[in-house]
Design an enzyme around this catalytic site. Structure first.
Site, mmCIF file in Angstrom:
data_model
loop_
_atom_site.group_PDB
_atom_site.id
_atom_site.type_symbol
_atom_site.label_atom_id
_atom_site.label_comp_id
_atom_site.label_asym_id
_atom_site.label_seq_id
_atom_site.Cartn_x
_atom_site.Cartn_y
_atom_site.Cartn_z
ATOM 1 N N GLY A 176 -13.348 -32.300 0.298
ATOM 2 C CA GLY A 176 -14.511 -32.662 1.100
ATOM 3 C C GLY A 176 -15.739 -31.882 0.670
ATOM 4 O O GLY A 176 -15.886 -31.521 -0.506
ATOM 5 N N GLU A 184 -11.043 -28.919 -3.178
ATOM 6 C CA GLU A 184 -11.654 -29.845 -4.132
ATOM 7 C C GLU A 184 -12.948 -30.300 -3.475
ATOM 8 O O GLU A 184 -12.936 -31.093 -2.540
ATOM 9 C CB GLU A 184 -10.705 -31.010 -4.424
ATOM 10 C CG GLU A 184 -11.058 -31.779 -5.689
ATOM 11 C CD GLU A 184 -12.236 -32.705 -5.496
ATOM 12 O OE1 GLU A 184 -13.366 -32.352 -5.941
ATOM 13 O OE2 GLU A 184 -12.059 -33.766 -4.899
ATOM 14 N N CYS A 237 -16.896 -37.712 -6.009
ATOM 15 C CA CYS A 237 -17.317 -36.385 -6.473
ATOM 16 C C CYS A 237 -17.656 -36.371 -7.951
ATOM 17 O O CYS A 237 -18.357 -35.477 -8.416
ATOM 18 C CB CYS A 237 -16.215 -35.361 -6.201
ATOM 19 S SG CYS A 237 -15.816 -35.167 -4.463
#
Length: 481
Positions: A229, A249, A287
């Protein structure tokens, strides 16, 4: 009639006292109602996971592998149904949702394979010194304990799979907390696990509200936290539990470098197409989506119009349409945030070449140039369908531009030069360097994670299993070696 989804407590399906609504970010329709666990039910799940931890660690590998194989096969059988669910709750175009199911299929398959070969033990002779004569060390890995897996909204099935599958493969009980905006895909995993012979208590899936998470994070019975997140939330979790093992992560602002040797028309067409696609796939809510394009001056003027044309060719609209490339963001608030960042950059002097328009939760694919370095969109993760393009002189300046970011998740380098590829691997402060393509490539079995503010630890099934376990040495004495 709208379905009400129960949650999974210690392997059984139960309901709580309250529910919350899951709505489509595309059209606002009610997708489903989700039952919320009470505090007592959360406690029951934690207690059950803690109680079963030794039994589960000792479960034969073939039992865990068979369960993981079963989930993988059932995901294949239910691909279209689950893809439609992902698209409905997340707003993800259906073609990307189908791809996500395919990746989750692979994650559980990889986990089944790793369960069969992981922890086989490594022997080390100790008679290399006089005091070790007749001794042998056998090293094996054992679970650290119960894993608390916290998953995000952007890949609501596959990132839940990346929490659950490695834990089961390693013999670590897991409590999965799916994102409040997209819990339905994670709950589907429970449907499939319930068809297996895993011990009761070895897994629970709890759609707990974010404001109730501090108590779970602090619970000493949950020594491992795996979080995917935002940077802010991830580091707040780590700071609050300094003695726990945290895998984080977090975010990135992925850079795609296009160097001067990548200069033919075919090269630049390929680069522009890949950049446009992976700046906007998942609505830019990845991401490792392309946020920054760093182009050598020798190709910049030929590359830029190709990028703009490729971005404008992206099909936006209804995520249920097979032709749609770009759907809405997860919420209107998310789209408003992206809008405000673009507006800030333009007000500071950036040039808007295409896009820059919002319609409810949707934001048009956008290209900016000449973006001041101190604007939010230059420094932070936009998590939307926006990319910036800048001109640099040569490889060294390009690599320095990549490293100027506080993030370091992945980078893509478009080059044909093998020597440049190895220099990029050495120079770029990121968790992964992709040569000849965008930073958005991820194989679910490879180590995946970042440097700097992009997190700690690695996902990727085997590498997550390493994070969930520790080495324990057995020394055997009196052997005739």
């Amino acid at each position: 009639m709208t379905s009400t989804y129960a949650f999974w407590l210690a392997g059984r399906q139960v309901t709580g006292e309250d529910t919350f609504d899951v709505t489509s970010p595309w059209d606002g329709r009610l997708v489903g109602k989700v039952s919320v666990p009470t505090d007592a039910q959360v406690e029951e799940a934690v207690a059950a996971a803690y109680a079963v931890r030794d039994e589960f660690a000792a479960t034969p590998a073939h039992v865990r592998a068979a369960a993981l194989d079963h989930v993988s096969k059932r995901l294949v059988e239910r691909t279209e149904e689950i893809a439609q669910l992902i698209s409905a709750e997340n707003g993800k175009p259906i073609k990307w949702a189908r791809g996500e199911v395919g990746r989750a299929v692979s994650v559980f398959r990889f986990a089944a394979e790793e369960a069969r070969r992981f922890n086989g033990g490594e022997a080390q002779r100790l008679d290399t010194d006089l005091g070790g004569q007749g001794r042998l060390a056998l090293t094996r890995r054992f679970p650290k304990g119960v894993v608390l897996g916290i998953a995000p909204f952007n890949f609501p099935l596959n990132l839940c799979a990346h929490k659950v599958a490695p834990a089961i493969a390693a013999g670590a009980p897991i409590i999965l907390k799916p994102a409040p905006a997209t819990p339905l895909s994670g709950l589907i995993i429970g449907d499939l696990l319930a068809e297996t012979d895993l011990p009761a208590g070895s897994w629970s899936i709890l759609p707990v509200a974010n404001d109730r998470m501090p108590a779970l994070v602090q619970d000493e019975r949950l020594p491992v936290i795996s979080f995917t997140g935002s940077e802010k939330v991830g580091y707040a979790i780590m700071d609050s539990v300094p003695r726990k093992h945290c895998t984080l992560e977090l975010g990135g602002n992925g850079a795609a470098v296009v160097l001067g040797d990548f200069a033919s028309d075919a090269d630049l067409d390929w680069a522009a197409t890949r950049i446009a696609t992976f700046s906007n796939y998942q609505g830019g809510q990845s991401c490792i989506s392309v946020q920054r394009v760093i182009a050598d001056a020798t190709v910049y003027d030929r590359l830029l119009p190709r990028i703009v044309a490729a971005v404008e060719a992206q099909v936006t609209g209804d995520p249920t349409d097979d032709k749609t490339d770009v759907g809405p963001l997860v919420s209107e608030d998310a789209a408003k945030r992206v809008e405000s960042w673009v507006d800030e950059a333009v007000a500071a002097g950036a040039k808007l070449l295409t896009g820059g328009k919002r319609d409810a939760a949707s934001y048009a694919p956008t290209v900016l140039t000449e973006v001041p370095a101190d604007t939010t969109i230059s420094c932070e993760e936009v998590f939307g369908p926006v990319l910036t393009v800048q001109k640099v002189d040569g490889e060294a300046e390009a690599f320095a531009a990549v490293n100027e970011s506080k993030y370091g998740l992945q980078a893509g380098v478009f080059t044909h030069d093998l020597q440049v590829a190895f220099r990029a691997h050495r120079a770029l402060e990121v968790g992964g360097v992709v040569i000849g393509d965008v930073p958005s490539y991820r194989a679910d079995q490879m180590p995946y994670g970042g440097a700097k503010q992009s997190g700690v630890g690695r996902e990727g099934v085997k590498f997550a299993m390493d994070d969930y376990t520790y080495e324990r040495v057995l020394v055997l004495t009196g052997l005739a070696l």
